[in-house]
Scaffold this motif. Structure first.
Motif, mmCIF file in Angstrom:
data_model
loop_
_atom_site.group_PDB
_atom_site.id
_atom_site.type_symbol
_atom_site.label_atom_id
_atom_site.label_comp_id
_atom_site.label_asym_id
_atom_site.label_seq_id
_atom_site.Cartn_x
_atom_site.Cartn_y
_atom_site.Cartn_z
ATOM 1 N N GLN A 131 34.049 139.555 2.073
ATOM 2 C CA GLN A 131 33.236 138.338 2.026
ATOM 3 C C GLN A 131 34.125 137.088 1.988
ATOM 4 O OE1 GLN A 131 30.668 139.042 -1.352
ATOM 5 N NE2 GLN A 131 29.285 140.350 -0.171
ATOM 6 N N GLY A 132 35.045 137.018 2.949
ATOM 7 C CA GLY A 132 35.929 135.857 3.051
ATOM 8 C C GLY A 132 37.130 135.905 2.128
ATOM 9 N N LEU A 133 37.195 136.926 1.300
ATOM 10 C CA LEU A 133 38.278 137.004 0.310
ATOM 11 C C LEU A 133 39.618 137.304 0.970
ATOM 12 C CD1 LEU A 133 38.795 136.961 -2.809
ATOM 13 C CD2 LEU A 133 38.592 139.435 -2.733
ATOM 14 N N MET A 134 39.654 138.319 1.818
ATOM 15 C CA MET A 134 40.905 138.719 2.448
ATOM 16 C C MET A 134 41.312 137.759 3.572
ATOM 17 S SD MET A 134 41.691 141.172 0.575
ATOM 18 C CE MET A 134 43.153 141.734 1.442
ATOM 19 N N VAL A 135 40.335 137.219 4.269
ATOM 20 C CA VAL A 135 40.630 136.274 5.354
ATOM 21 C C VAL A 135 41.326 135.026 4.816
ATOM 22 C CG1 VAL A 135 39.606 134.817 7.146
ATOM 23 C CG2 VAL A 135 38.699 137.112 6.730
ATOM 24 N N ASN A 136 40.912 134.576 3.622
ATOM 25 C CA ASN A 136 41.460 133.355 3.022
ATOM 26 C C ASN A 136 42.292 133.666 1.775
ATOM 27 O OD1 ASN A 136 39.837 131.172 4.640
ATOM 28 N ND2 ASN A 136 38.276 132.612 3.932
ATOM 29 N N HIS A 137 42.922 134.831 1.756
ATOM 30 C CA HIS A 137 43.558 135.274 0.520
ATOM 31 C C HIS A 137 44.671 134.340 0.030
ATOM 32 C CE1 HIS A 137 46.414 137.099 3.425
ATOM 33 N NE2 HIS A 137 47.295 136.962 2.457
ATOM 34 N N LYS A 138 45.428 133.725 0.936
ATOM 35 C CA LYS A 138 46.517 132.843 0.508
ATOM 36 C C LYS A 138 45.984 131.644 -0.269
ATOM 37 C CE LYS A 138 49.765 133.989 4.226
ATOM 38 N NZ LYS A 138 50.556 133.472 5.383
ATOM 39 N N GLU A 139 44.969 131.004 0.272
ATOM 40 C CA GLU A 139 44.381 129.838 -0.394
ATOM 41 C C GLU A 139 43.688 130.227 -1.700
ATOM 42 O OE1 GLU A 139 43.899 130.722 2.717
ATOM 43 O OE2 GLU A 139 44.459 129.062 4.050
ATOM 44 N N ILE A 140 43.045 131.394 -1.702
ATOM 45 C CA ILE A 140 42.331 131.831 -2.896
ATOM 46 C C ILE A 140 43.307 132.223 -4.006
ATOM 47 C CG2 ILE A 140 40.754 133.582 -3.820
ATOM 48 C CD1 ILE A 140 39.448 133.584 -0.981
ATOM 49 N N VAL A 141 44.406 132.874 -3.645
ATOM 50 C CA VAL A 141 45.438 133.197 -4.634
ATOM 51 C C VAL A 141 45.986 131.912 -5.246
ATOM 52 C CG1 VAL A 141 47.800 134.070 -4.905
ATOM 53 C CG2 VAL A 141 46.109 135.435 -3.683
ATOM 54 N N GLU A 142 46.217 130.913 -4.403
ATOM 55 C CA GLU A 142 46.709 129.624 -4.901
ATOM 56 C C GLU A 142 45.691 128.987 -5.844
ATOM 57 O OE1 GLU A 142 48.223 125.267 -3.208
ATOM 58 O OE2 GLU A 142 47.643 126.860 -1.814
ATOM 59 N N TYR A 143 44.415 129.071 -5.471
ATOM 60 C CA TYR A 143 43.347 128.525 -6.336
ATOM 61 C C TYR A 143 43.329 129.252 -7.673
ATOM 62 C CZ TYR A 143 38.719 127.031 -7.917
ATOM 63 O OH TYR A 143 37.680 126.513 -8.662
ATOM 64 N N PHE A 144 43.398 130.574 -7.639
ATOM 65 C CA PHE A 144 43.384 131.366 -8.870
ATOM 66 C C PHE A 144 44.552 130.982 -9.775
ATOM 67 C CE2 PHE A 144 40.764 135.432 -7.725
ATOM 68 C CZ PHE A 144 39.699 134.620 -7.358
ATOM 69 N N ASN A 145 45.732 130.881 -9.209
ATOM 70 C CA ASN A 145 46.921 130.583 -10.010
ATOM 71 C C ASN A 145 46.920 129.150 -10.518
ATOM 72 O OD1 ASN A 145 48.040 133.166 -9.780
ATOM 73 N ND2 ASN A 145 49.086 132.681 -7.873
ATOM 74 N N THR A 146 46.432 128.221 -9.705
ATOM 75 C CA THR A 146 46.387 126.813 -10.117
ATOM 76 C C THR A 146 45.335 126.570 -11.184
ATOM 77 O OG1 THR A 146 47.095 126.111 -7.899
ATOM 78 C CG2 THR A 146 46.060 124.444 -9.291
ATOM 79 N N ASN A 147 44.197 127.240 -11.046
ATOM 80 C CA ASN A 147 43.066 126.994 -11.959
ATOM 81 C C ASN A 147 42.931 128.045 -13.055
ATOM 82 O OD1 ASN A 147 41.411 124.617 -10.609
ATOM 83 N ND2 ASN A 147 42.081 125.943 -8.959
ATOM 84 N N GLY A 148 43.898 128.936 -13.164
ATOM 85 C CA GLY A 148 43.870 129.912 -14.248
ATOM 86 C C GLY A 148 42.716 130.887 -14.164
ATOM 87 N N VAL A 149 42.485 131.456 -12.976
ATOM 88 C CA VAL A 149 41.416 132.439 -12.782
ATOM 89 C C VAL A 149 42.022 133.847 -12.835
ATOM 90 C CG1 VAL A 149 39.589 133.279 -11.255
ATOM 91 C CG2 VAL A 149 40.124 130.822 -11.338
ATOM 92 N N SER A 150 41.432 134.715 -13.640
ATOM 93 C CA SER A 150 41.904 136.100 -13.752
ATOM 94 C C SER A 150 41.092 137.004 -12.835
ATOM 95 C CB SER A 150 41.775 136.586 -15.191
ATOM 96 O OG SER A 150 42.542 135.779 -16.073
ATOM 97 N N ALA A 151 41.759 137.974 -12.212
ATOM 98 C CA ALA A 151 41.094 138.897 -11.283
ATOM 99 C C ALA A 151 40.868 140.249 -11.953
ATOM 100 C CB ALA A 151 41.934 139.070 -10.021
ATOM 101 N N ILE A 152 39.652 140.773 -11.792
ATOM 102 C CA ILE A 152 39.321 142.120 -12.265
ATOM 103 C C ILE A 152 39.063 142.975 -11.031
ATOM 104 C CG2 ILE A 152 37.737 143.538 -13.623
ATOM 105 C CD1 ILE A 152 37.053 141.061 -15.256
ATOM 106 N N PHE A 153 40.011 143.839 -10.690
ATOM 107 C CA PHE A 153 39.836 144.733 -9.544
ATOM 108 C C PHE A 153 39.029 145.954 -9.989
ATOM 109 C CE2 PHE A 153 43.720 142.490 -8.211
ATOM 110 C CZ PHE A 153 43.355 142.139 -6.922
ATOM 111 N N LEU A 154 38.011 146.288 -9.200
ATOM 112 C CA LEU A 154 37.209 147.475 -9.488
ATOM 113 C C LEU A 154 37.003 148.267 -8.205
ATOM 114 C CD1 LEU A 154 35.484 149.205 -11.397
ATOM 115 C CD2 LEU A 154 33.522 147.779 -10.770
ATOM 116 N N PHE A 155 37.533 149.499 -8.173
ATOM 117 C CA PHE A 155 37.417 150.345 -6.992
ATOM 118 C C PHE A 155 36.970 151.746 -7.391
ATOM 119 C CE2 PHE A 155 40.969 147.347 -5.930
ATOM 120 C CZ PHE A 155 40.250 146.589 -5.033
ATOM 121 N N ARG A 156 36.679 152.567 -6.381
ATOM 122 C CA ARG A 156 36.369 153.982 -6.607
ATOM 123 C C ARG A 156 37.557 154.812 -6.175
ATOM 124 N NH1 ARG A 156 30.026 155.411 -5.902
ATOM 125 N NH2 ARG A 156 30.708 157.329 -6.890
ATOM 126 N N ARG A 157 37.852 155.816 -6.965
ATOM 127 C CA ARG A 157 38.912 156.744 -6.573
ATOM 128 C C ARG A 157 38.414 157.667 -5.461
ATOM 129 N NH1 ARG A 157 43.233 156.560 -9.915
ATOM 130 N NH2 ARG A 157 42.967 155.773 -12.040
#
Length: 344
Positions: free
Chosen positions: A175-201
């Motif tokens: 949903q646009g996350l991987m396409v814009n990952h560089k900008e989103i990573v920068e946003y997360f790091n600049t604004n102090g956003v924590s990521a919770i990865f949830l996947f299925r084995r």
């Protein structure tokens, strides 16, 4: 005699003239003093009024900043004090708030996991916000949406408003996350956003869930209504009756594609503050939910969900062409997916 009289008259005239001149001068001076006094008083009043207004303006515009709690200096970048436009945080204005995002893939248990988080009185996870295409059309709309969410101005059924201690959303990788990952990573790091990865084995179980959910979108066996998640055993039993047929030829390429997408996401977001969770681990080990609460720095409580699992038990009973699937995966790195990997 006449001369003396003249002298007397002259003296009288000379003496009277100064008296009249002095009186007039005094009146002029007095008038001038009164005018000056009135002018000076008016100017003073204006200055006092201006200073008073400036004082009030300063009080309104400059609020006392909230003091950060006693936390590790490395954690301060993740502590925020939002100032929402849509409501007042009132007595909770100085309660710190953490920002997070649940990064996942469809049918990986993210909906169930989010209901667990929202059962906490201080956590607000606002759902799959970027499922709407307009919100992810470009990085500008993405940032604008994120700013609204993290400023507590995104109102949903999950909003805790005033006393929220952790606010976030659920975000699928496609949903646009991987396409814009560089900008989103920068946003997360600049604004102090924590990521919770949830996947299925077990990606095979995920595939079965995707196919079943797709069928439900078209067939709508629950009284003509599509439901991705259910809250009663009866509804779960109805949806579980459908057994999809999996394309055995494309099975391994499809599993590998998802595997690579997950690996890439973990690599792209490795610089962010994050935690990695797996659906099966949460089911088998409830201490994982304690880890999540500790990660978000919220009080630990017993998290609960009303959702009921749809597909249970052995995979052989959940697909139509089990023999083909078993044959396709035997001897491959994905053979372990054929076996049950958790209990429900």
């Amino acid at each position: 005699m006449f001369e003396h009289l003249c002298i007397l008259i002259k003296d009288t005239i000379v003496l009277k003239a100064p008296k009249k001149s002095t009186l007039l001068l005094r009146m002029i001076v007095l008038t001038f003093a009164m005018v000056c006094g009135i002018y000076i008083c008016s100017m003073c009043m204006k200055q006092i009024s201006t200073r008073t207004n400036v004082g009030f303006t300063n009080v309104q515009m400059h609020k006392k900043p909230c003091e950060a709690p006693n936390i590790d200096p490395r954690e301060k970048r993740y502590v925020h004090y939002p100032n929402p436009k849509t409501f007042s945080r009132a007595e909770c204005a100085c309660n710190p708030v953490r920002y997070f995002a649940i990064l996942s893939t469809q049918r990986s248990g993210s909906g169930w996991f989010e209901t667990l988080l929202n059962s906490h009185a201080n956590i607000s996870s606002n759902g799959e916000i970027f499922s709407v295409k307009d919100r992810r059309s470009n990085i500008s709309t993405i940032v604008e949406t994120l700013d609204t969410i993290y400023n507590l101005d995104w109102l949903s059924s999950a909003s805790k408003n005033e006393c929220t201690a952790a606010v976030g959303l659920k975000w699928m990788l496609n949903q646009g996350l991987m396409v814009n990952h560089k900008e989103i990573v920068e946003y997360f790091n600049t604004n102090g956003v924590s990521a919770i990865f949830l996947f299925r084995r077990n990606l095979l179980r995920r595939m079965i869930s995707i196919l079943a959910n797709s069928y439900d979108q078209n067939a709508k066996p629950l009284n003509g209504t599509h439901k991705s998640h259910v809250h009663s055993p009866h509804e779960a039993a109805i949806l579980a009756k459908y057994k999809p047929t999996i394309n055995a030829t494309m099975l391994i390429p499809n599993l590998r594609q998802v595997e690579e997408m997950v690996a890439k996401a973990l690599e792209d977001f490795k610089s962010t503050r994050h935690i990695i969770l797996y659906y099966e681990d949460i089911i088998k080990n409830h201490t994982k939910l304690v880890e999540v609460q500790d990660f978000l720095k919220v009080p630990q409580v017993d998290l609960k969900s009303r959702q009921v699992k749809i597909h249970k038990g052995s995979l052989s009973r959940q697909v139509e062409n089990w023999g083909d699937i078993k044959k396709a995966l035997k001897g491959t790195p994905y053979e372990s997916f054929l076996h049950a990997d958790y209990r429900m």
